[in-house]
Scaffold this motif. Structure first.
Motif, PDB file in Angstrom:
ATOM      1  N   GLY A   6       0.858  -1.309   0.056  1.00 16.37           N
ATOM      2  CA  GLY A   6       0.056   0.021  -0.068  1.00 16.37           C
ATOM      3  C   GLY A   6       0.855   1.243  -0.027  1.00 16.37           C
ATOM      4  N   GLY A   7       1.952   1.103   0.641  1.00 14.01           N
ATOM      5  CA  GLY A   7       2.535   2.430   0.854  1.00 14.01           C
ATOM      6  C   GLY A   7       3.409   2.630  -0.603  1.00 14.01           C
ATOM      7  N   PHE A   8       3.966   1.737  -1.088  1.00 13.93           N
ATOM      8  CA  PHE A   8       4.765   1.858  -2.558  1.00 13.93           C
ATOM      9  C   PHE A   8       3.596   2.457  -3.497  1.00 13.93           C
ATOM     10  N   LEU A   9       2.546   1.800  -3.520  1.00 13.37           N
ATOM     11  CA  LEU A   9       1.442   2.176  -4.342  1.00 13.37           C
ATOM     12  C   LEU A   9       0.864   3.509  -4.102  1.00 13.37           C
ATOM     13  N   ALA A  10       0.549   3.820  -3.158  1.00 12.02           N
ATOM     14  CA  ALA A  10       0.355   5.299  -2.625  1.00 12.02           C
ATOM     15  C   ALA A  10       1.357   6.208  -3.173  1.00 12.02           C
ATOM     16  N   PHE A  11       2.542   6.166  -2.904  1.00  9.93           N
ATOM     17  CA  PHE A  11       3.728   6.982  -3.518  1.00  9.93           C
ATOM     18  C   PHE A  11       3.729   7.115  -4.971  1.00  9.93           C
ATOM     19  N   GLY A  12       3.512   5.851  -5.756  1.00 12.73           N
ATOM     20  CA  GLY A  12       3.580   5.747  -7.217  1.00 12.73           C
ATOM     21  C   GLY A  12       2.429   6.579  -7.545  1.00 12.73           C
ATOM     22  N   ILE A  13       1.214   6.605  -7.116  1.00 15.56           N
ATOM     23  CA  ILE A  13       0.017   7.178  -7.608  1.00 15.56           C
ATOM     24  C   ILE A  13       0.157   8.630  -7.470  1.00 15.56           C
ATOM     25  N   GLY A  14       0.862   8.936  -6.227  1.00 15.17           N
ATOM     26  CA  GLY A  14       0.915  10.417  -5.874  1.00 15.17           C
ATOM     27  C   GLY A  14       1.910  11.452  -6.933  1.00 15.17           C
ATOM     28  N   ILE A  15       2.991  10.461  -7.018  1.00 14.41           N
ATOM     29  CA  ILE A  15       4.020  10.982  -7.874  1.00 14.41           C
ATOM     30  C   ILE A  15       3.541  11.111  -9.412  1.00 14.41           C
ATOM     31  N   TRP A  16       2.682   9.976  -9.955  1.00 21.79           N
ATOM     32  CA  TRP A  16       1.982   9.789 -11.068  1.00 21.79           C
ATOM     33  C   TRP A  16       1.046  11.030 -11.505  1.00 21.79           C
ATOM     34  N   PHE A  17       0.140  11.202 -10.318  1.00 22.50           N
ATOM     35  CA  PHE A  17      -0.781  12.441 -10.782  1.00 22.50           C
ATOM     36  C   PHE A  17      -0.081  13.866 -10.761  1.00 22.50           C
ATOM     37  N   ALA A  18       1.016  13.900  -9.841  1.00 21.45           N
ATOM     38  CA  ALA A  18       1.774  15.333  -9.900  1.00 21.45           C
ATOM     39  C   ALA A  18       2.396  15.626 -11.047  1.00 21.45           C
ATOM     40  N   PHE A  19       3.414  14.538 -11.554  1.00 15.74           N
ATOM     41  CA  PHE A  19       3.845  14.742 -12.771  1.00 15.74           C
ATOM     42  C   PHE A  19       3.163  15.021 -14.090  1.00 15.74           C
ATOM     43  N   GLN A  20       2.037  14.116 -14.146  1.00 12.05           N
ATOM     44  CA  GLN A  20       1.036  14.487 -15.185  1.00 12.05           C
ATOM     45  C   GLN A  20       0.617  15.676 -15.445  1.00 12.05           C
ATOM     46  N   ALA A  21       0.137  16.072 -14.248  1.00 17.34           N
ATOM     47  CA  ALA A  21      -0.755  17.447 -14.135  1.00 17.34           C
ATOM     48  C   ALA A  21       0.570  18.335 -14.478  1.00 17.34           C
ATOM     49  N   LEU A  22       1.642  18.298 -13.758  1.00 19.97           N
ATOM     50  CA  LEU A  22       2.709  19.420 -14.363  1.00 19.97           C
ATOM     51  C   LEU A  22       2.885  19.391 -15.618  1.00 19.97           C
ATOM     52  N   VAL A  23       3.207  18.382 -16.373  1.00 17.04           N
ATOM     53  CA  VAL A  23       3.450  18.277 -17.761  1.00 17.04           C
ATOM     54  C   VAL A  23       2.404  18.822 -18.652  1.00 17.04           C
ATOM     55  N   ASN A  24       1.043  18.515 -18.388  1.00 22.88           N
ATOM     56  CA  ASN A  24      -0.238  19.038 -19.047  1.00 22.88           C
ATOM     57  C   ASN A  24      -0.135  20.753 -18.892  1.00 22.88           C
ATOM     58  N   VAL A  25      -0.059  21.067 -17.710  1.00 24.04           N
ATOM     59  CA  VAL A  25      -0.260  22.734 -17.456  1.00 24.04           C
ATOM     60  C   VAL A  25       1.007  23.284 -18.088  1.00 24.04           C
ATOM     61  N   GLY A  26       2.148  22.491 -17.745  1.00 25.86           N
ATOM     62  CA  GLY A  26       3.534  23.224 -18.304  1.00 25.86           C
ATOM     63  C   GLY A  26       3.447  23.336 -19.965  1.00 25.86           C
TER      64      GLY A  26
END
Length: 381
Positions: free
Chosen positions: A313-333
């Motif tokens: 659960g810990g690794f997956l939660a971190f993975g989902i968080g990094i995924w959402f953050a980076f994808q949002a940054l790339v889209n808006v950027g």
């Protein structure tokens, strides 16, 4: 004050994270409103029905909520057991899309499945992160101690990347690469390994760019879009005009000019430009704060799981968080001209069934992870 406490300070007996529920539903609602506003002109032209894409997005939204509700009932141990079969299914879909896929704007990324066009790249993202979370649980010590243990999940990533680049879908490869590296870093891999991987990755990205003329044009148009405002720089210049017209408070909901088919992909990859024009810098800031509040909750849940030794659960939660953050940054950027365009959706905001279904499932997994953590801690106490 009581309403505020009810929304953001759940009682200890509540076995789910209300922050995630309200943030996700809020983003979905904003996304439906913005897709409706941005898609009216293109809907009218294509099907002579102004709310065609809005209705489809609404159907996708209802389906995503149902799918997320089902996903949330599945225990994490089952998700861990299903991670390898899901990865194999994703690989099959990535191969299938190259053979019988539907091409849009020169990219072979979609499989037609009745009312929805499935984008296998979205399925592959979640499947890969589930697989890596399971791998890190099984081989945690090996990842920390040996380069071979660090390398094995990257071999899987390379296979997926090759299939994605054949579509081509460079943006998804970058998102998967960054998220995978982040998960390996959280697992405690050695810093020198990241150094080697980082330089190798940057070199490979540079090679991929210079070997494809359209990627070179994207980079050059990103550096100076006004040099060719009616050619390679057209989409970015129109997006920047939308940001400029929005100013602080925007032109008002529905009053965008750029969505009148001046800005291509206004309801998908560049929906944030329409949002900026209609709701201004304040509107964009609110949406980004909501996305990153969701990311913060994911990282917080991951941290708490590690404290209870719930590694998957810990690794997956971190993975989902990094995924959402980076994808949002790339889209808006990309829409704001900070980085080259990548063809990635803004989580929960952009039009698209595949993205909405998969990201809703990811949120359901976060809720399940948090539920199992709270359940265990309540039993301990």
């Amino acid at each position: 004050m009581n309403i505020w406490r009810w929304l953001f300070h759940p009682a200890p007996t509540v076995l789910y994270d209300r922050h995630i529920v309200w943030l996700s539903l809020g983003l979905m609602l904003i996304g439906l409103i913005m897709v409706t506003s941005a898609s009216i002109p293109v809907s009218s032209r294509l099907v002579d029905q102004p709310f065609h894409f809005a209705i489809r997005q609404g159907v996708y939204l209802v389906g995503a909520l149902i799918f997320a509700g089902i996903a949330m009932q599945i225990p994490l141990v089952c998700w861990q057991q299903l991670s390898i079969p899901m990865l194999l299914i994703s690989l099959f879909l990535l191969v299938a899309v190259l053979v019988i896929g539907h091409s849009v704007n020169g990219a072979m990324r979609w499989l037609r499945l009745g009312i929805i066009n499935l984008q296998p790249a979205e399925v592959a993202k979640l499947s890969l992160f589930l697989f890596i979370a399971g791998y890190l649980v099984r081989r945690h010590g090996e990842v920390r101690e040996s380069f071979y243990g660090f390398l094995k999940p990257l071999v899987v990533l390379i296979i997926i990347a090759v299939l994605l680049l054949a579509q081509p879908d460079f943006g998804s490869v970058i998102v998967m690469f960054i998220t995978t590296i982040g998960m390996l870093f959280i697992a405690g891999a050695k810093l020198w390994q990241f150094g080697v991987l980082l330089f190798s990755g940057l070199g490979l990205v540079g090679l991929l760019i210079i070997t494809e003329p359209y990627r070179v044009r994207r980079v050059t148009s990103f550096l100076d879009p006004w040099q060719d405002p009616f050619g390679s720089g057209y989409q970015l210049t129109q997006s920047l005009m939308a940001f400029g017209r929005g100013d602080w408070w925007g032109q008002g909901l529905g009053n965008s000019i750029q969505k009148l088919e001046y800005l291509p992909e206004a309801h998908t990859d560049f929906v944030v430009a329409v949002l900026a024009e209609e709701l201004g810098l304040v509107g964009v800031t609110v949406v980004l704060l909501m996305v990153f509040a969701l990311v913060f909750r994911a990282l917080f849940i991951g941290k708490r799981c590690f404290e209870m030794n719930q590694l998957f659960g810990g690794f997956l939660a971190f993975g989902i968080g990094i995924w959402f953050a980076f994808q949002a940054l790339v889209n808006v950027g990309a829409a704001a001209g900070i980085m080259p365009t990548k063809g990635l959706t803004l989580p929960f905001i952009s039009y698209g069934g595949s993205s909405l279904f998969i990201m809703s499932t990811a949120v359901a997994l976060l809720l399940r992870i948090d539920y199992e953590y709270r359940l265990e801690t309540s039993q301990v106490h």
